[in-house]
Motif scaffolding. Structure first.
Motif, mmCIF file in Angstrom:
data_model
loop_
_atom_site.group_PDB
_atom_site.id
_atom_site.type_symbol
_atom_site.label_atom_id
_atom_site.label_comp_id
_atom_site.label_asym_id
_atom_site.label_seq_id
_atom_site.Cartn_x
_atom_site.Cartn_y
_atom_site.Cartn_z
ATOM 1 N N ALA A 1 0.863 -1.190 0.000
ATOM 2 C CA ALA A 1 0.000 0.000 0.000
ATOM 3 C C ALA A 1 0.898 1.239 0.000
ATOM 4 N N TRP A 2 0.358 2.355 -0.475
ATOM 5 C CA TRP A 2 1.185 3.549 -0.570
ATOM 6 C C TRP A 2 0.397 4.809 -0.258
ATOM 7 N N SER A 3 1.143 5.884 0.067
ATOM 8 C CA SER A 3 0.553 7.175 0.432
ATOM 9 C C SER A 3 0.573 8.113 -0.771
ATOM 10 N N PRO A 4 -0.575 8.662 -1.166
ATOM 11 C CA PRO A 4 -0.597 9.604 -2.295
ATOM 12 C C PRO A 4 0.307 10.818 -2.082
ATOM 13 N N LEU A 5 0.303 11.388 -0.862
ATOM 14 C CA LEU A 5 1.168 12.541 -0.598
ATOM 15 C C LEU A 5 2.636 12.192 -0.833
ATOM 16 N N ALA A 6 3.060 11.029 -0.362
ATOM 17 C CA ALA A 6 4.456 10.620 -0.531
ATOM 18 C C ALA A 6 4.798 10.424 -2.001
ATOM 19 N N ARG A 7 3.886 9.843 -2.755
ATOM 20 C CA ARG A 7 4.147 9.627 -4.188
ATOM 21 C C ARG A 7 4.293 10.964 -4.914
ATOM 22 N N VAL A 8 3.421 11.894 -4.610
ATOM 23 C CA VAL A 8 3.467 13.191 -5.296
ATOM 24 C C VAL A 8 4.767 13.923 -4.994
ATOM 25 N N LEU A 9 5.345 13.692 -3.816
ATOM 26 C CA LEU A 9 6.610 14.331 -3.454
ATOM 27 C C LEU A 9 7.777 13.842 -4.302
ATOM 28 N N GLN A 10 7.667 12.667 -4.876
ATOM 29 C CA GLN A 10 8.759 12.126 -5.685
ATOM 30 C C GLN A 10 8.896 12.922 -6.981
ATOM 31 N N ALA A 11 10.126 13.296 -7.296
ATOM 32 C CA ALA A 11 10.374 14.222 -8.404
ATOM 33 C C ALA A 11 9.924 13.666 -9.754
ATOM 34 N N ASP A 12 9.964 12.335 -9.923
ATOM 35 C CA ASP A 12 9.660 11.746 -11.226
ATOM 36 C C ASP A 12 8.269 11.117 -11.298
ATOM 37 N N PHE A 13 7.417 11.380 -10.306
ATOM 38 C CA PHE A 13 6.114 10.710 -10.295
ATOM 39 C C PHE A 13 5.098 11.397 -11.198
ATOM 40 N N MET A 14 4.972 12.705 -11.087
ATOM 41 C CA MET A 14 3.922 13.404 -11.825
ATOM 42 C C MET A 14 4.325 13.660 -13.276
ATOM 43 N N THR A 15 3.338 13.552 -14.152
ATOM 44 C CA THR A 15 3.583 13.819 -15.562
ATOM 45 C C THR A 15 4.040 15.252 -15.774
ATOM 46 N N ASP A 16 3.453 16.178 -15.049
ATOM 47 C CA ASP A 16 3.828 17.595 -15.109
ATOM 48 C C ASP A 16 4.265 18.027 -13.710
ATOM 49 N N PRO A 17 5.581 18.069 -13.449
ATOM 50 C CA PRO A 17 6.072 18.407 -12.108
ATOM 51 C C PRO A 17 5.616 19.777 -11.612
ATOM 52 N N SER A 18 5.234 20.667 -12.520
ATOM 53 C CA SER A 18 4.802 21.998 -12.093
ATOM 54 C C SER A 18 3.463 21.954 -11.342
ATOM 55 N N ARG A 19 2.761 20.808 -11.417
ATOM 56 C CA ARG A 19 1.478 20.666 -10.730
ATOM 57 C C ARG A 19 1.622 20.018 -9.348
ATOM 58 N N GLN A 20 2.850 19.797 -8.942
ATOM 59 C CA GLN A 20 3.098 19.108 -7.676
ATOM 60 C C GLN A 20 2.503 19.860 -6.485
ATOM 61 N N LYS A 21 2.794 21.153 -6.369
ATOM 62 C CA LYS A 21 2.325 21.933 -5.217
ATOM 63 C C LYS A 21 0.805 21.971 -5.162
ATOM 64 N N ASP A 22 0.163 22.239 -6.294
ATOM 65 C CA ASP A 22 -1.302 22.306 -6.315
ATOM 66 C C ASP A 22 -1.928 20.956 -5.947
ATOM 67 N N THR A 23 -1.292 19.871 -6.385
ATOM 68 C CA THR A 23 -1.830 18.549 -6.082
ATOM 69 C C THR A 23 -1.688 18.226 -4.600
ATOM 70 N N ILE A 24 -0.566 18.614 -3.992
ATOM 71 C CA ILE A 24 -0.394 18.413 -2.548
ATOM 72 C C ILE A 24 -1.454 19.182 -1.780
ATOM 73 N N ALA A 25 -1.675 20.435 -2.159
ATOM 74 C CA ALA A 25 -2.691 21.246 -1.486
ATOM 75 C C ALA A 25 -4.076 20.637 -1.659
ATOM 76 N N PHE A 26 -4.345 20.098 -2.842
ATOM 77 C CA PHE A 26 -5.636 19.461 -3.120
ATOM 78 C C PHE A 26 -5.828 18.237 -2.224
ATOM 79 N N LEU A 27 -4.797 17.428 -2.094
ATOM 80 C CA LEU A 27 -4.885 16.246 -1.232
ATOM 81 C C LEU A 27 -5.094 16.627 0.226
ATOM 82 N N LEU A 28 -4.352 17.635 0.688
ATOM 83 C CA LEU A 28 -4.500 18.071 2.079
ATOM 84 C C LEU A 28 -5.911 18.572 2.348
#
Length: 373
Positions: free
Chosen positions: A280-307
Protein backbone atom coordinates in the motif's frame (compact mmCIF):
# COMPACT_ATOMS: atom_id res chain seq x y z
CA UNK A 1 37.84 -1.25 -77.94
CA UNK A 2 38.66 -4.83 -76.90
CA UNK A 3 39.83 -5.54 -73.34
CA UNK A 4 42.10 -8.41 -72.34
CA UNK A 5 40.16 -11.41 -70.90
CA UNK A 6 41.60 -10.94 -67.39
CA UNK A 7 40.58 -7.29 -67.34
CA UNK A 8 37.16 -8.17 -68.71
CA UNK A 9 36.66 -10.64 -65.81
CA UNK A 10 37.80 -8.06 -63.28
CA UNK A 11 35.27 -5.55 -64.65
CA UNK A 12 32.49 -8.16 -64.54
CA UNK A 13 33.27 -9.04 -60.94
CA UNK A 14 33.45 -5.36 -60.01
CA UNK A 15 30.11 -4.65 -61.67
CA UNK A 16 28.57 -7.64 -59.88
CA UNK A 17 29.93 -6.38 -56.59
CA UNK A 18 28.52 -2.91 -57.27
CA UNK A 19 25.14 -4.43 -58.07
CA UNK A 20 25.21 -6.41 -54.81
CA UNK A 21 26.08 -3.30 -52.85
CA UNK A 22 23.44 -1.16 -54.51
CA UNK A 23 20.73 -3.76 -53.95
CA UNK A 24 21.67 -4.80 -50.47
CA UNK A 25 23.36 -1.79 -48.93
CA UNK A 26 27.10 -1.42 -48.35
CA UNK A 27 28.57 -3.85 -45.86
CA UNK A 28 32.07 -4.78 -44.84
CA UNK A 29 31.49 -8.34 -45.99
CA UNK A 30 30.32 -7.27 -49.46
CA UNK A 31 33.32 -5.02 -49.94
CA UNK A 32 35.70 -7.70 -48.69
CA UNK A 33 34.48 -10.51 -50.89
CA UNK A 34 34.23 -8.30 -53.97
CA UNK A 35 37.79 -7.16 -53.39
CA UNK A 36 38.96 -10.76 -52.96
CA UNK A 37 37.26 -11.75 -56.16
CA UNK A 38 38.94 -8.94 -58.05
CA UNK A 39 42.36 -9.47 -56.52
CA UNK A 40 42.53 -13.21 -57.09
CA UNK A 41 40.58 -13.33 -60.34
CA UNK A 42 40.02 -17.09 -60.70
CA UNK A 43 41.09 -18.33 -57.26
CA UNK A 44 37.63 -17.85 -55.71
CA UNK A 45 34.61 -18.46 -57.88
CA UNK A 46 31.63 -16.16 -57.57
CA UNK A 47 29.49 -19.00 -56.15
CA UNK A 48 32.01 -19.63 -53.38
CA UNK A 49 32.17 -15.92 -52.65
CA UNK A 50 28.38 -15.76 -52.30
CA UNK A 51 28.41 -18.76 -49.97
CA UNK A 52 31.10 -17.19 -47.79
CA UNK A 53 29.21 -13.88 -47.84
CA UNK A 54 26.04 -15.60 -46.60
CA UNK A 55 27.94 -17.28 -43.78
CA UNK A 56 29.77 -14.11 -42.81
CA UNK A 57 26.57 -12.03 -42.65
CA UNK A 58 24.45 -14.71 -40.94
CA UNK A 59 22.29 -12.97 -38.31
CA UNK A 60 22.38 -9.59 -40.08
CA UNK A 61 19.09 -7.95 -41.15
CA UNK A 62 17.59 -9.63 -44.21
CA UNK A 63 17.90 -7.67 -47.42
CA UNK A 64 14.57 -6.26 -48.61
CA UNK A 65 14.80 -7.88 -52.05
CA UNK A 66 14.88 -11.29 -50.37
CA UNK A 67 11.70 -10.73 -48.33
CA UNK A 68 8.24 -11.88 -49.30
CA UNK A 69 5.42 -9.37 -49.67
CA UNK A 70 4.29 -9.43 -46.01
CA UNK A 71 7.80 -9.28 -44.57
CA UNK A 72 8.65 -6.31 -46.79
CA UNK A 73 5.39 -4.49 -46.01
CA UNK A 74 6.05 -4.80 -42.27
CA UNK A 75 9.69 -3.65 -42.44
CA UNK A 76 9.79 0.16 -42.37
CA UNK A 77 13.38 0.33 -43.69
CA UNK A 78 12.16 -1.23 -46.94
CA UNK A 79 10.17 1.89 -47.85
CA UNK A 80 6.53 2.93 -47.94
CA UNK A 81 3.83 0.30 -48.22
CA UNK A 82 2.37 -0.19 -51.68
CA UNK A 83 -1.34 -1.00 -51.64
CA UNK A 84 -2.20 -4.26 -53.35
CA UNK A 85 1.30 -5.69 -52.93
CA UNK A 86 0.47 -8.33 -50.29
CA UNK A 87 0.05 -11.92 -51.41
CA UNK A 88 -2.36 -13.97 -49.30
CA UNK A 89 -0.03 -16.99 -49.15
CA UNK A 90 2.69 -14.82 -47.59
CA UNK A 91 0.46 -14.15 -44.58
CA UNK A 92 0.62 -17.82 -43.67
CA UNK A 93 4.26 -18.43 -44.62
CA UNK A 94 6.83 -15.86 -43.57
CA UNK A 95 9.94 -15.44 -41.43
CA UNK A 96 8.58 -12.66 -39.19
CA UNK A 97 9.27 -12.78 -35.47
CA UNK A 98 5.62 -12.47 -34.51
CA UNK A 99 2.11 -12.39 -35.90
CA UNK A 100 1.68 -10.04 -38.91
CA UNK A 101 -1.53 -8.48 -37.55
CA UNK A 102 0.02 -7.77 -34.15
CA UNK A 103 3.15 -6.30 -35.75
CA UNK A 104 1.03 -4.01 -37.94
CA UNK A 105 -1.34 -2.96 -35.15
CA UNK A 106 1.21 -2.12 -32.46
CA UNK A 107 3.24 0.27 -34.64
CA UNK A 108 1.33 3.31 -35.95
CA UNK A 109 3.83 3.59 -38.81
CA UNK A 110 2.55 0.23 -40.08
CA UNK A 111 -1.18 0.96 -39.73
CA UNK A 112 -1.54 1.42 -43.54
CA UNK A 113 -0.72 -2.29 -43.91
CA UNK A 114 -3.42 -3.43 -41.47
CA UNK A 115 -6.54 -3.16 -43.71
CA UNK A 116 -4.99 -5.20 -46.50
CA UNK A 117 -3.77 -7.90 -44.12
CA UNK A 118 -7.31 -8.31 -42.78
CA UNK A 119 -8.89 -8.16 -46.24
CA UNK A 120 -6.61 -10.96 -47.42
CA UNK A 121 -7.43 -13.34 -44.60
CA UNK A 122 -5.19 -12.53 -41.64
CA UNK A 123 -6.92 -13.53 -38.40
CA UNK A 124 -6.21 -11.84 -35.03
CA UNK A 125 -7.15 -15.04 -33.19
CA UNK A 126 -4.03 -16.65 -34.65
CA UNK A 127 -1.83 -14.14 -32.82
CA UNK A 128 -0.33 -15.14 -29.49
CA UNK A 129 -0.49 -11.51 -28.33
CA UNK A 130 -3.82 -9.81 -29.15
CA UNK A 131 -3.07 -6.94 -31.58
CA UNK A 132 -4.83 -4.20 -29.62
CA UNK A 133 -3.27 -5.36 -26.34
CA UNK A 134 0.15 -4.97 -27.95
CA UNK A 135 -0.77 -1.50 -29.23
CA UNK A 136 -2.08 -0.29 -25.86
CA UNK A 137 1.01 -1.61 -24.08
CA UNK A 138 3.39 0.34 -26.32
CA UNK A 139 1.24 3.41 -27.08
CA UNK A 140 -1.19 4.32 -24.25
CA UNK A 141 -2.87 7.03 -26.36
CA UNK A 142 -1.76 6.85 -30.00
CA UNK A 143 -2.24 9.67 -32.48
CA UNK A 144 -5.34 8.16 -34.05
CA UNK A 145 -6.02 11.38 -35.96
CA UNK A 146 -3.01 10.61 -38.16
CA UNK A 147 -4.53 7.28 -39.23
CA UNK A 148 -6.49 6.87 -42.45
CA UNK A 149 -10.22 6.06 -42.31
CA UNK A 150 -9.39 2.55 -43.54
CA UNK A 151 -6.88 2.01 -40.74
CA UNK A 152 -9.32 3.28 -38.10
CA UNK A 153 -11.98 0.94 -39.45
CA UNK A 154 -9.51 -1.94 -39.21
CA UNK A 155 -8.65 -1.07 -35.59
CA UNK A 156 -12.33 -0.92 -34.66
CA UNK A 157 -12.89 -4.26 -36.40
CA UNK A 158 -10.10 -5.83 -34.34
CA UNK A 159 -11.84 -4.65 -31.17
CA UNK A 160 -15.11 -6.28 -32.25
CA UNK A 161 -13.62 -9.46 -33.67
CA UNK A 162 -11.11 -10.37 -30.98
CA UNK A 163 -12.68 -10.74 -27.52
CA UNK A 164 -9.17 -10.89 -26.02
CA UNK A 165 -8.98 -7.15 -26.65
CA UNK A 166 -11.20 -6.52 -23.62
CA UNK A 167 -8.35 -5.72 -21.25
CA UNK A 168 -7.52 -2.94 -18.79
CA UNK A 169 -4.96 -1.20 -21.03
CA UNK A 170 -7.15 -1.36 -24.14
CA UNK A 171 -10.08 0.23 -22.27
CA UNK A 172 -7.71 3.00 -21.14
CA UNK A 173 -6.51 3.54 -24.71
CA UNK A 174 -10.01 3.57 -26.24
CA UNK A 175 -11.22 6.12 -23.67
CA UNK A 176 -8.24 8.48 -24.04
CA UNK A 177 -8.65 11.88 -25.75
CA UNK A 178 -7.10 10.83 -29.08
CA UNK A 179 -9.44 7.85 -29.37
CA UNK A 180 -12.49 9.94 -28.48
CA UNK A 181 -11.63 12.50 -31.15
CA UNK A 182 -12.02 9.88 -33.89
CA UNK A 183 -14.95 8.05 -32.30
CA UNK A 184 -13.15 4.88 -31.23
CA UNK A 185 -14.67 5.17 -27.75
CA UNK A 186 -17.89 3.88 -29.34
CA UNK A 187 -16.27 0.44 -29.12
CA UNK A 188 -16.67 0.66 -25.34
CA UNK A 189 -20.41 1.22 -25.68
CA UNK A 190 -20.62 -1.79 -27.99
CA UNK A 191 -18.81 -3.95 -25.45
CA UNK A 192 -21.03 -2.74 -22.62
CA UNK A 193 -24.27 -3.29 -24.56
CA UNK A 194 -23.15 -6.79 -25.56
CA UNK A 195 -22.57 -7.80 -21.94
CA UNK A 196 -18.79 -8.06 -22.34
CA UNK A 197 -18.20 -6.14 -19.10
CA UNK A 198 -19.81 -8.67 -16.77
CA UNK A 199 -18.47 -7.91 -13.32
CA UNK A 200 -17.92 -11.52 -12.26
CA UNK A 201 -15.91 -12.59 -15.29
CA UNK A 202 -14.08 -9.58 -16.69
CA UNK A 203 -11.07 -9.76 -14.38
CA UNK A 204 -10.58 -6.04 -13.81
CA UNK A 205 -12.51 -2.99 -12.64
CA UNK A 206 -13.73 -1.17 -15.73
CA UNK A 207 -14.08 2.20 -13.96
CA UNK A 208 -10.44 1.97 -12.91
CA UNK A 209 -9.43 1.22 -16.49
CA UNK A 210 -11.00 4.39 -17.89
CA UNK A 211 -8.87 7.39 -18.77
CA UNK A 212 -9.20 10.06 -16.02
CA UNK A 213 -10.99 12.36 -18.49
CA UNK A 214 -13.68 9.74 -19.03
CA UNK A 215 -14.80 9.18 -15.44
CA UNK A 216 -17.56 11.78 -15.67
CA UNK A 217 -18.81 10.62 -19.06
CA UNK A 218 -22.23 9.12 -19.77
CA UNK A 219 -20.44 5.81 -20.30
CA UNK A 220 -18.97 5.85 -16.78
CA UNK A 221 -22.36 6.73 -15.29
CA UNK A 222 -23.95 3.87 -17.21
CA UNK A 223 -21.34 1.51 -15.76
CA UNK A 224 -22.30 2.60 -12.25
CA UNK A 225 -25.98 2.07 -12.93
CA UNK A 226 -25.11 -1.51 -13.90
CA UNK A 227 -23.36 -2.12 -10.60
CA UNK A 228 -19.72 -1.34 -11.35
CA UNK A 229 -18.06 0.43 -8.42
CA UNK A 230 -14.91 2.41 -7.66
CA UNK A 231 -14.16 0.01 -4.81
CA UNK A 232 -14.11 -2.96 -7.19
CA UNK A 233 -11.74 -1.02 -9.42
CA UNK A 234 -9.05 -0.84 -6.73
CA UNK A 235 -8.15 -4.51 -7.09
CA UNK A 236 -5.48 -6.28 -9.16
CA UNK A 237 -5.49 -6.35 -12.94
CA UNK A 238 -3.33 -7.49 -15.84
CA UNK A 239 -1.73 -4.62 -17.71
CA UNK A 240 1.14 -2.17 -18.01
CA UNK A 241 -0.71 1.10 -17.55
CA UNK A 242 -1.23 2.46 -14.01
CA UNK A 243 -4.45 1.89 -12.10
CA UNK A 244 -7.18 4.51 -12.39
CA UNK A 245 -6.51 6.46 -9.20
CA UNK A 246 -2.78 6.45 -9.79
CA UNK A 247 -3.28 7.69 -13.36
CA UNK A 248 -5.37 10.59 -12.07
CA UNK A 249 -2.77 11.38 -9.41
CA UNK A 250 0.13 11.29 -11.86
CA UNK A 251 -1.70 13.76 -14.09
CA UNK A 252 -2.78 15.98 -11.19
CA UNK A 253 -6.28 15.62 -12.64
CA UNK A 254 -8.35 17.22 -9.90
CA UNK A 255 -11.70 16.37 -11.44
CA UNK A 256 -10.82 12.68 -11.60
CA UNK A 257 -9.27 12.74 -8.12
CA UNK A 258 -12.45 14.24 -6.74
CA UNK A 259 -14.44 11.50 -8.46
CA UNK A 260 -12.37 8.89 -6.63
CA UNK A 261 -12.54 10.66 -3.25
CA UNK A 262 -16.32 10.93 -3.53
CA UNK A 263 -16.51 7.15 -3.76
CA UNK A 264 -13.47 6.05 -1.75
CA UNK A 265 -12.40 8.78 0.70
CA UNK A 266 -9.78 6.50 2.27
CA UNK A 267 -7.64 6.95 -0.85
CA UNK A 268 -6.54 10.34 0.49
CA UNK A 269 -4.21 8.51 2.89
CA UNK A 270 -3.79 4.93 1.71
CA UNK A 271 -3.98 3.29 -1.69
CA UNK A 272 -4.13 -0.53 -1.76
CA UNK A 273 -1.68 -2.45 -3.95
CA UNK A 274 -2.88 -3.60 -7.37
CA UNK A 275 -0.20 -6.27 -7.80
CA UNK A 276 0.90 -9.05 -5.48
CA UNK A 277 4.48 -7.79 -5.12
CA UNK A 278 3.46 -4.25 -4.13
CA UNK A 279 2.69 -2.53 -0.83
CA UNK A 280 0.00 0.00 0.00
CA UNK A 281 1.18 3.55 -0.57
CA UNK A 282 0.55 7.17 0.43
CA UNK A 283 -0.60 9.60 -2.29
CA UNK A 284 1.17 12.54 -0.60
CA UNK A 285 4.46 10.62 -0.53
CA UNK A 286 4.15 9.63 -4.19
CA UNK A 287 3.47 13.19 -5.30
CA UNK A 288 6.61 14.33 -3.45
CA UNK A 289 8.76 12.13 -5.68
CA UNK A 290 10.37 14.22 -8.40
CA UNK A 291 9.66 11.75 -11.23
CA UNK A 292 6.11 10.71 -10.29
CA UNK A 293 3.92 13.40 -11.83
CA UNK A 294 3.58 13.82 -15.56
CA UNK A 295 3.83 17.59 -15.11
CA UNK A 296 6.07 18.41 -12.11
CA UNK A 297 4.80 22.00 -12.09
CA UNK A 298 1.48 20.67 -10.73
CA UNK A 299 3.10 19.11 -7.68
CA UNK A 300 2.33 21.93 -5.22
CA UNK A 301 -1.30 22.31 -6.32
CA UNK A 302 -1.83 18.55 -6.08
CA UNK A 303 -0.39 18.41 -2.55
CA UNK A 304 -2.69 21.25 -1.49
CA UNK A 305 -5.64 19.46 -3.12
CA UNK A 306 -4.89 16.25 -1.23
CA UNK A 307 -4.50 18.07 2.08
CA UNK A 308 -7.81 19.82 1.56
CA UNK A 309 -9.48 16.45 1.08
CA UNK A 310 -8.30 14.75 4.21
CA UNK A 311 -4.74 13.63 3.45
CA UNK A 312 -2.84 13.60 6.76
CA UNK A 313 0.91 14.27 6.41
CA UNK A 314 1.50 13.15 10.02
CA UNK A 315 0.16 9.62 9.66
CA UNK A 316 2.75 6.83 9.51
CA UNK A 317 3.51 5.87 5.94
CA UNK A 318 2.61 2.33 4.79
CA UNK A 319 5.59 0.02 5.14
CA UNK A 320 6.96 1.73 8.23
CA UNK A 321 10.06 3.24 6.61
CA UNK A 322 9.08 6.76 7.72
CA UNK A 323 7.03 7.94 10.68
CA UNK A 324 5.17 10.47 8.53
CA UNK A 325 5.05 12.10 5.13
CA UNK A 326 6.51 15.23 6.72
CA UNK A 327 9.60 13.27 7.76
CA UNK A 328 9.83 11.78 4.26
CA UNK A 329 9.60 15.27 2.74
CA UNK A 330 12.43 16.47 4.97
CA UNK A 331 14.61 13.55 3.92
CA UNK A 332 13.92 14.44 0.28
CA UNK A 333 14.63 18.12 1.06
CA UNK A 334 11.36 18.91 -0.64
CA UNK A 335 10.44 22.59 -1.12
CA UNK A 336 6.93 21.68 0.10
CA UNK A 337 7.80 20.83 3.72
CA UNK A 338 6.19 24.05 4.95
CA UNK A 339 2.97 23.22 3.08
CA UNK A 340 2.85 19.80 4.72
CA UNK A 341 3.93 20.92 8.18
CA UNK A 342 0.48 21.53 9.59
CA UNK A 343 -1.51 18.82 11.42
CA UNK A 344 -4.77 17.69 9.87
CA UNK A 345 -7.55 16.98 12.35
CA UNK A 346 -9.39 13.81 11.33
CA UNK A 347 -13.05 13.98 12.35
CA UNK A 348 -16.12 11.84 11.62
CA UNK A 349 -17.45 14.73 9.53
CA UNK A 350 -14.59 14.47 7.00
CA UNK A 351 -16.40 12.28 4.43
CA UNK A 352 -19.43 14.58 4.50
CA UNK A 353 -17.14 17.60 4.03
CA UNK A 354 -15.55 15.97 1.01
CA UNK A 355 -18.90 15.20 -0.55
CA UNK A 356 -20.07 18.76 0.05
CA UNK A 357 -17.18 20.01 -2.11
CA UNK A 358 -18.04 17.77 -5.03
CA UNK A 359 -20.04 18.79 -8.02
CA UNK A 360 -21.31 15.25 -8.43
CA UNK A 361 -22.51 12.94 -5.68
CA UNK A 362 -21.13 9.45 -5.28
CA UNK A 363 -23.26 6.32 -5.51
CA UNK A 364 -24.67 5.38 -2.12
CA UNK A 365 -23.04 1.92 -2.22
CA UNK A 366 -19.53 3.29 -2.67
CA UNK A 367 -19.85 5.86 0.12
CA UNK A 368 -21.42 3.42 2.58
CA UNK A 369 -18.71 0.86 1.87
CA UNK A 370 -15.98 3.33 2.71
CA UNK A 371 -17.23 5.05 5.83
CA UNK A 372 -14.83 4.57 8.69
CA UNK A 373 -11.79 3.79 6.48
Amino acid sequence: MHLPPALTRICAIALSGMALLSAAGCSTASLAFTAVGIATDTSISWEIAKHLHAKYTEGDPVYCFRMNSVEKALTPRCGSFSKGSIRAEDIRQNELQGCPVTIAARNPVLWPVLPELLDKGAQPEACGVPPLVALAASHPCPDFKAASPESLKAIAWLADADVRSIRHDVVRMLSCPNARQVGLDRVLDTWLDSGAFQRDVIGFGVLGALHPDYLQSPFARKLETQGHTAQASLGPFEGRQPAGFEAALRAGHQGALQWWFNRAPQLANRVPPTQGNQLAWSPLARVLQADFMTDPSRQKDTIAFLLDRGADPWKPMPGGAYTSVVQYARVLQSPHVALLNAPVVDTPATPRRLLAKAGESAPVGDVAANQGH
